[in-house]
Design a protein around this motif. Structure first.
Motif, short mmCIF file in Angstrom:
data_model
loop_
_atom_site.label_atom_id
_atom_site.label_comp_id
_atom_site.label_asym_id
_atom_site.label_seq_id
_atom_site.Cartn_x
_atom_site.Cartn_y
_atom_site.Cartn_z
N VAL A 116 -0.17 4.34 -5.44
CA VAL A 116 -0.49 5.63 -4.81
C VAL A 116 -1.85 6.11 -5.32
N ALA A 117 -2.79 6.34 -4.41
CA ALA A 117 -4.14 6.79 -4.77
C ALA A 117 -4.22 8.31 -4.67
N VAL A 118 -4.99 8.91 -5.58
CA VAL A 118 -5.13 10.38 -5.63
C VAL A 118 -6.61 10.76 -5.60
N LEU A 122 -10.42 6.85 0.56
CA LEU A 122 -9.70 6.86 -0.73
C LEU A 122 -8.87 5.58 -0.89
N SER A 123 -8.99 4.96 -2.06
CA SER A 123 -8.23 3.72 -2.31
C SER A 123 -7.86 3.66 -3.78
N THR A 154 0.83 -1.19 0.00
CA THR A 154 0.00 0.00 0.00
C THR A 154 0.87 1.25 0.00
N GLY A 155 0.70 2.08 -1.02
CA GLY A 155 1.44 3.33 -1.07
C GLY A 155 0.70 4.40 -0.31
N GLY A 156 1.27 5.59 -0.32
CA GLY A 156 0.61 6.70 0.33
C GLY A 156 -0.56 7.21 -0.51
N LYS A 157 -1.25 8.20 0.04
CA LYS A 157 -2.38 8.81 -0.66
C LYS A 157 -2.08 10.30 -0.87
N ILE A 158 -2.64 10.82 -1.96
CA ILE A 158 -2.52 12.25 -2.24
C ILE A 158 -3.93 12.84 -2.28
#
Ligand SMILES: NC(=O)c1ccc[n+]([C@@H]2O[C@H](COP(=O)([O-])OP(=O)(O)OC[C@H]3O[C@@H](n4cnc5c(N)ncnc54)[C@H](OP(=O)(O)O)[C@@H]3O)[C@@H](O)[C@H]2O)c1
Length: 223
Positions: A168-170, A205-206, A121-125
């Protein structure tokens, strides 16, 4: 062993919506890194009118993983401009430097810190845009701000495509009409209400919902 607190970086955390998001995320157990143009009071300096600002900030934080990057800092200089003889080119340059280029350079600088590490799981923006980004809702006026927020929405949509494979989710958000220096005291909701709603959106957010354009209270926004 206790789990490590997630880290959020919020631009424009000195007042208004950014300060309220910082307070809300801190209450939820995040370690919050906030910025303001001058820094101080526990905030790090980041002036988005300086094109080297985001990279310098990222360098100073290198090694820190960022779980949530909130691009919140914004300017609205053209509220009362006249179509006949207003909207000077310097105003376009300044507002776009903060609301558009500033968002892009911040995301670019912090991408290494947002990429997945030990898990998948990456970070979120989170990009704080506005309902004024929408071209289906076009009441006129505020040409610079509307165009800049539309550009920030477009950036977010395309970043979502490019960063999906990186984990990474935006998300792109309308924070409501909020009682701040920018929104004015006659606005509809408090900064705390907006921040609470937005923090729920960030949590939801995903990679499935990446690229979403949503209101602070969870409704899909028309593009
Ligand atoms: N309020 C609303 O109704 C509303 C509605 C839709 C969207 N929004 C968006 O929500 C976000 C926050 O708005 P707000 O109402 O909280 O605004 P605000 O009260 O005017 O606060 C603006 C924030 O942005 C920072 N900022 C301004 N110029 C900057 C620069 N050159 N470099 C870095 N940071 C800078 C400010 O830092 P300093 O304190 O250091 O100046 C401050 O922290 C903005 O993106 C805005 O466009 C607001």
């Amino acid at each position: 062993m206790t789990a490590k607190s997630p880290t959020a970086l919020i631009t424009g955390a000195s007042r208004g919506i950014g300060a309220a998001i910082a307070q809300e995320l801190t209450a939820q157990g995040y370690e919050v890194i906030g910025t303001s143009t001058k820094g101080g009071n526990g905030l790090l300096p980041l002036d988005l009118l300086d094109p080297n600002g985001p990279a310098a900030l990222a360098k100073s934080l290198s090694g820190r993983t960022i779980d949530l990057l909130v691009c919140n800092a914004g300017l609205y200089l053209d509220k009362d401009q006249s179509l006949a003889d207003g909207y000077p080119s310097e105003m376009w340059a300044t507002e776009f430097a903060v609301n558009v280029t500033g968002v892009f350079l911040t995301v670019q600088a912090f991408l290494p810190a947002l990429k997945p590490t030990h898990d998948k799981t990456g970070g979120k923006i989170a990009i704080i845009s506005s309902q004024m980004a929408s071209h289906t809702r076009a009441p006129g006026g505020s040409y610079i701000y509307r165009a800049s927020k539309a550009a920030a929405l477009n950036l977010g949509r395309n970043l979502a495509t490019d960063l999906k494979s990186e984990g990474v989710a935006v998300g792109i958000y309308h924070p409501g009409w909020v009682q701040t220096d920018m929104g004015g005291m006659e606005a509809e909701i408090s900064a705390e209400q907006s921040a609470k709603g937005l923090s729920d959106r960030f949590a939801a957010l995903s990679l499935t919902t990446t690229g979403c354009f949503e209101t602070w209270d969870g409704r899909a926004h028309a593009y």
